[in-house]
Design a protein around this motif. Structure first.
Motif, PDB file in Angstrom:
ATOM      1  N   ASP A 152       0.811  -1.223   0.000  1.00 16.32           N
ATOM      2  CA  ASP A 152       0.000   0.000   0.000  1.00 16.32           C
ATOM      3  C   ASP A 152       0.842   1.269   0.000  1.00 16.32           C
ATOM      4  O   ASP A 152       0.296   2.374  -0.091  1.00 16.32           O
ATOM      5  N   ASP A 153       2.120   1.118   0.133  1.00 15.83           N
ATOM      6  CA  ASP A 153       2.988   2.298   0.279  1.00 15.83           C
ATOM      7  C   ASP A 153       3.803   2.620  -0.976  1.00 15.83           C
ATOM      8  O   ASP A 153       4.707   3.458  -0.934  1.00 15.83           O
ATOM      9  N   ILE A 154       3.475   1.961  -2.081  1.00 17.94           N
ATOM     10  CA  ILE A 154       4.281   2.153  -3.301  1.00 17.94           C
ATOM     11  C   ILE A 154       4.295   3.623  -3.736  1.00 17.94           C
ATOM     12  O   ILE A 154       5.356   4.200  -4.013  1.00 17.94           O
ATOM     13  N   GLU A 155       3.101   4.234  -3.783  1.00 25.06           N
ATOM     14  CA  GLU A 155       3.045   5.612  -4.281  1.00 25.06           C
ATOM     15  C   GLU A 155       3.870   6.549  -3.403  1.00 25.06           C
ATOM     16  O   GLU A 155       4.598   7.410  -3.903  1.00 25.06           O
ATOM     17  N   ARG A 156       3.778   6.367  -2.091  1.00 23.00           N
ATOM     18  CA  ARG A 156       4.531   7.249  -1.187  1.00 23.00           C
ATOM     19  C   ARG A 156       6.035   7.000  -1.300  1.00 23.00           C
ATOM     20  O   ARG A 156       6.841   7.912  -1.222  1.00 23.00           O
ATOM     21  N   PHE A 157       6.400   5.728  -1.496  1.00 19.47           N
ATOM     22  CA  PHE A 157       7.822   5.395  -1.641  1.00 19.47           C
ATOM     23  C   PHE A 157       8.365   6.031  -2.930  1.00 19.47           C
ATOM     24  O   PHE A 157       9.458   6.617  -2.939  1.00 19.47           O
ATOM     25  N   ASN A 158       7.572   5.941  -4.001  1.00 21.11           N
ATOM     26  CA  ASN A 158       8.015   6.534  -5.265  1.00 21.11           C
ATOM     27  C   ASN A 158       8.116   8.050  -5.168  1.00 21.11           C
ATOM     28  O   ASN A 158       9.019   8.652  -5.758  1.00 21.11           O
ATOM     29  N   ALA A 159       7.195   8.640  -4.426  1.00 21.35           N
ATOM     30  CA  ALA A 159       7.211  10.104  -4.286  1.00 21.35           C
ATOM     31  C   ALA A 159       8.471  10.558  -3.558  1.00 21.35           C
ATOM     32  O   ALA A 159       9.126  11.528  -3.969  1.00 21.35           O
ATOM     33  N   LEU A 160       8.830   9.855  -2.505  1.00 23.98           N
ATOM     34  CA  LEU A 160      10.043  10.272  -1.788  1.00 23.98           C
ATOM     35  C   LEU A 160      11.294   9.967  -2.616  1.00 23.98           C
ATOM     36  O   LEU A 160      12.276  10.703  -2.592  1.00 23.98           O
ATOM     37  N   ALA A 161      11.241   8.871  -3.388  1.00 22.70           N
ATOM     38  CA  ALA A 161      12.401   8.520  -4.226  1.00 22.70           C
ATOM     39  C   ALA A 161      12.600   9.548  -5.338  1.00 22.70           C
ATOM     40  O   ALA A 161      13.736   9.807  -5.768  1.00 22.70           O
ATOM     41  N   ALA A 162      11.494  10.139  -5.776  1.00 22.92           N
ATOM     42  CA  ALA A 162      11.588  11.133  -6.855  1.00 22.92           C
ATOM     43  C   ALA A 162      12.459  12.307  -6.445  1.00 22.92           C
ATOM     44  O   ALA A 162      13.142  12.912  -7.279  1.00 22.92           O
ATOM     45  N   ALA A 163      12.443  12.616  -5.167  1.00 18.93           N
ATOM     46  CA  ALA A 163      13.272  13.726  -4.678  1.00 18.93           C
ATOM     47  C   ALA A 163      14.764  13.400  -4.824  1.00 18.93           C
ATOM     48  O   ALA A 163      15.606  14.297  -4.791  1.00 18.93           O
ATOM     49  N   PHE A 164      15.086  12.116  -4.994  1.00 18.77           N
ATOM     50  CA  PHE A 164      16.484  11.684  -5.192  1.00 18.77           C
ATOM     51  C   PHE A 164      16.715  11.299  -6.661  1.00 18.77           C
ATOM     52  O   PHE A 164      17.686  10.627  -6.992  1.00 18.77           O
ATOM     53  N   HIS A 165      15.781  11.747  -7.507  1.00 18.82           N
ATOM     54  CA  HIS A 165      15.865  11.494  -8.957  1.00 18.82           C
ATOM     55  C   HIS A 165      15.879  10.005  -9.283  1.00 18.82           C
ATOM     56  O   HIS A 165      16.509   9.589 -10.245  1.00 18.82           O
ATOM     57  N   LEU A 166      15.231   9.226  -8.438  1.00 20.71           N
ATOM     58  CA  LEU A 166      15.091   7.789  -8.692  1.00 20.71           C
ATOM     59  C   LEU A 166      13.725   7.569  -9.349  1.00 20.71           C
ATOM     60  O   LEU A 166      12.702   8.005  -8.817  1.00 20.71           O
ATOM     61  N   HIS A 167      13.732   6.903 -10.491  1.00 21.20           N
ATOM     62  CA  HIS A 167      12.504   6.766 -11.271  1.00 21.20           C
ATOM     63  C   HIS A 167      12.043   5.314 -11.315  1.00 21.20           C
ATOM     64  O   HIS A 167      12.845   4.414 -11.588  1.00 21.20           O
ATOM     65  N   PRO A 168      10.747   5.072 -11.085  1.00 24.33           N
ATOM     66  CA  PRO A 168      10.241   3.695 -11.096  1.00 24.33           C
ATOM     67  C   PRO A 168      10.148   3.130 -12.506  1.00 24.33           C
ATOM     68  O   PRO A 168       9.804   3.851 -13.449  1.00 24.33           O
ATOM     69  N   THR A 169      10.452   1.847 -12.637  1.00 29.58           N
ATOM     70  CA  THR A 169      10.371   1.183 -13.945  1.00 29.58           C
ATOM     71  C   THR A 169       8.950   0.727 -14.257  1.00 29.58           C
ATOM     72  O   THR A 169       8.672   0.320 -15.380  1.00 29.58           O
ATOM     73  N   ARG A 170       8.084   0.757 -13.248  1.00 32.02           N
ATOM     74  CA  ARG A 170       6.698   0.352 -13.457  1.00 32.02           C
ATOM     75  C   ARG A 170       5.780   1.327 -12.730  1.00 32.02           C
ATOM     76  O   ARG A 170       6.171   1.893 -11.709  1.00 32.02           O
ATOM     77  N   THR A 171       4.562   1.454 -13.227  1.00 28.02           N
ATOM     78  CA  THR A 171       3.565   2.205 -12.476  1.00 28.02           C
ATOM     79  C   THR A 171       3.252   1.416 -11.201  1.00 28.02           C
ATOM     80  O   THR A 171       3.526   0.211 -11.124  1.00 28.02           O
ATOM     81  N   ALA A 172       2.645   2.095 -10.249  1.00 30.48           N
ATOM     82  CA  ALA A 172       2.310   1.410  -8.999  1.00 30.48           C
ATOM     83  C   ALA A 172       1.385   0.220  -9.268  1.00 30.48           C
ATOM     84  O   ALA A 172       1.544  -0.857  -8.687  1.00 30.48           O
ATOM     85  N   ALA A 173       0.429   0.415 -10.168  1.00 32.30           N
ATOM     86  CA  ALA A 173      -0.515  -0.671 -10.484  1.00 32.30           C
ATOM     87  C   ALA A 173       0.227  -1.864 -11.095  1.00 32.30           C
ATOM     88  O   ALA A 173      -0.031  -3.020 -10.747  1.00 32.30           O
ATOM     89  N   ASP A 174       1.143  -1.570 -11.999  1.00 33.50           N
ATOM     90  CA  ASP A 174       1.945  -2.640 -12.618  1.00 33.50           C
ATOM     91  C   ASP A 174       2.829  -3.332 -11.587  1.00 33.50           C
ATOM     92  O   ASP A 174       3.001  -4.555 -11.619  1.00 33.50           O
ATOM     93  N   ALA A 175       3.413  -2.533 -10.714  1.00 35.18           N
ATOM     94  CA  ALA A 175       4.285  -3.107  -9.676  1.00 35.18           C
ATOM     95  C   ALA A 175       3.481  -4.059  -8.807  1.00 35.18           C
ATOM     96  O   ALA A 175       3.965  -5.131  -8.430  1.00 35.18           O
ATOM     97  N   ARG A 176       2.232  -3.693  -8.501  1.00 33.45           N
ATOM     98  CA  ARG A 176       1.381  -4.580  -7.681  1.00 33.45           C
ATOM     99  C   ARG A 176       1.110  -5.890  -8.410  1.00 33.45           C
ATOM    100  O   ARG A 176       1.075  -6.954  -7.807  1.00 33.45           O
ATOM    101  N   ARG A 177       0.952  -5.792  -9.727  1.00 25.46           N
ATOM    102  CA  ARG A 177       0.692  -7.016 -10.505  1.00 25.46           C
ATOM    103  C   ARG A 177       1.927  -7.905 -10.578  1.00 25.46           C
ATOM    104  O   ARG A 177       1.832  -9.121 -10.578  1.00 25.46           O
ATOM    105  N   HIS A 178       3.106  -7.281 -10.663  1.00 21.15           N
ATOM    106  CA  HIS A 178       4.344  -8.057 -10.869  1.00 21.15           C
ATOM    107  C   HIS A 178       5.104  -8.340  -9.571  1.00 21.15           C
ATOM    108  O   HIS A 178       6.155  -8.974  -9.590  1.00 21.15           O
ATOM    109  N   ASP A 179       4.628  -7.778  -8.466  1.00 19.69           N
ATOM    110  CA  ASP A 179       5.238  -8.008  -7.147  1.00 19.69           C
ATOM    111  C   ASP A 179       6.550  -7.262  -6.931  1.00 19.69           C
ATOM    112  O   ASP A 179       7.088  -7.288  -5.819  1.00 19.69           O
ATOM    113  N   ARG A 180       7.106  -6.671  -7.952  1.00 17.08           N
ATOM    114  CA  ARG A 180       8.398  -5.992  -7.769  1.00 17.08           C
ATOM    115  C   ARG A 180       8.622  -4.966  -8.869  1.00 17.08           C
ATOM    116  O   ARG A 180       7.979  -5.025  -9.924  1.00 17.08           O
TER     117      ARG A 180
END
Lengths: 72, 156
Positions: B49-77
């Protein structure tokens, strides 16, 4: 050995028996002492978690630079 | 050579301050237990449930997710990356090679906290780290299992 073969060797999933062995086999006293000696060295040479993590980052950076140099 | 300019402590601090349920797993957690191991990546297991918040804080460090949160939930990682590489596991439960379920909620409940400077970092308990190493079950994970067993026995 070519890099792809190395990659395949390190990325393979071990067999259930290999895993069972790692979990259950008796660890020889010599191996245990060697590991604990390394831990003692590491935690005294780099006295804080911050220092230990910094060591890892710097060591990896050195390794990556050496690898790039060898490839080019 | 200098390491990259990724501010590790600031990242840990931001993770902690965010309230995101994030466990540092993998070899960096082992380093925090005093084991001298090398790793280029960061490995986290976070609450699904914390994917979006984790991605938001990571964005401040210029870290970009390879999947959308919905996709990440489907793929587990998924992965957060720039010149750093952060593997993020988001599954509720993952089986070990022997089929034993490893649940995030259980790991989170039994977690331990270690300090990096003044920043608390959450990692699994020793027993749970041994369990997480049985998920991927590569040869290097087995080496880590042995190291963790030795560490565990030395603390008895």
């Amino acid at each position: 050995m070519i890099p792809e073969a190395v990659e395949a060797a390190v990325s393979r999933v071990v067999s259930p028996d290999e895993l069972r062995l790692a979990l259950e086999s008796t660890i020889p006293a010599e191996e245990r002492e060697e590991v604990l000696e390394l831990v003692r060295w590491f935690t005294s040479r780099y006295a804080s978690n911050e220092a230990r993590l910094a060591y890892v980052r710097q060591a990896v950076a050195r390794w990556q630079r050496a690898r790039t140099k060898n490839i080019s | 050579m200098e390491a990259s300019h990724f501010d590790e402590r600031s990242f840990f601090s931001t993770v902690h301050g965010s309230g995101v349920r994030a466990l540092l797993i993998g070899r960096r957690a082992l380093v925090l237990l005093g084991l001298p191991l090398l790793t280029a990546d960061y490995d986290y297991w976070i609450a699904i449930d914390d994917i979006e918040r984790f991605n938001a804080l990571a964005a401040a460090f210029h870290l970009h997710p390879t999947r959308t949160a919905a996709d990440a939930r489907r793929h587990d990682r998924y992965v957060l990356e720039n010149d750093e590489h952060v593997d993020v596991l988001v599954a509720r439960s993952v089986p070990t090679l022997h089929g034993l379920p490893v649940d995030f909620e259980g790991l989170w409940t039994r977690r331990q906290t270690v300090d990096v400077g003044t920043v608390p970092v959450c990692i699994p308990s020793l027993d749970d780290l041994i369990l997480t190493k049985q998920i991927a079950s590569r040869p290097k994970d087995l080496e880590d299992v042995r190291l963790l067993r030795i560490l565990k026995e030395s603390r008895r």
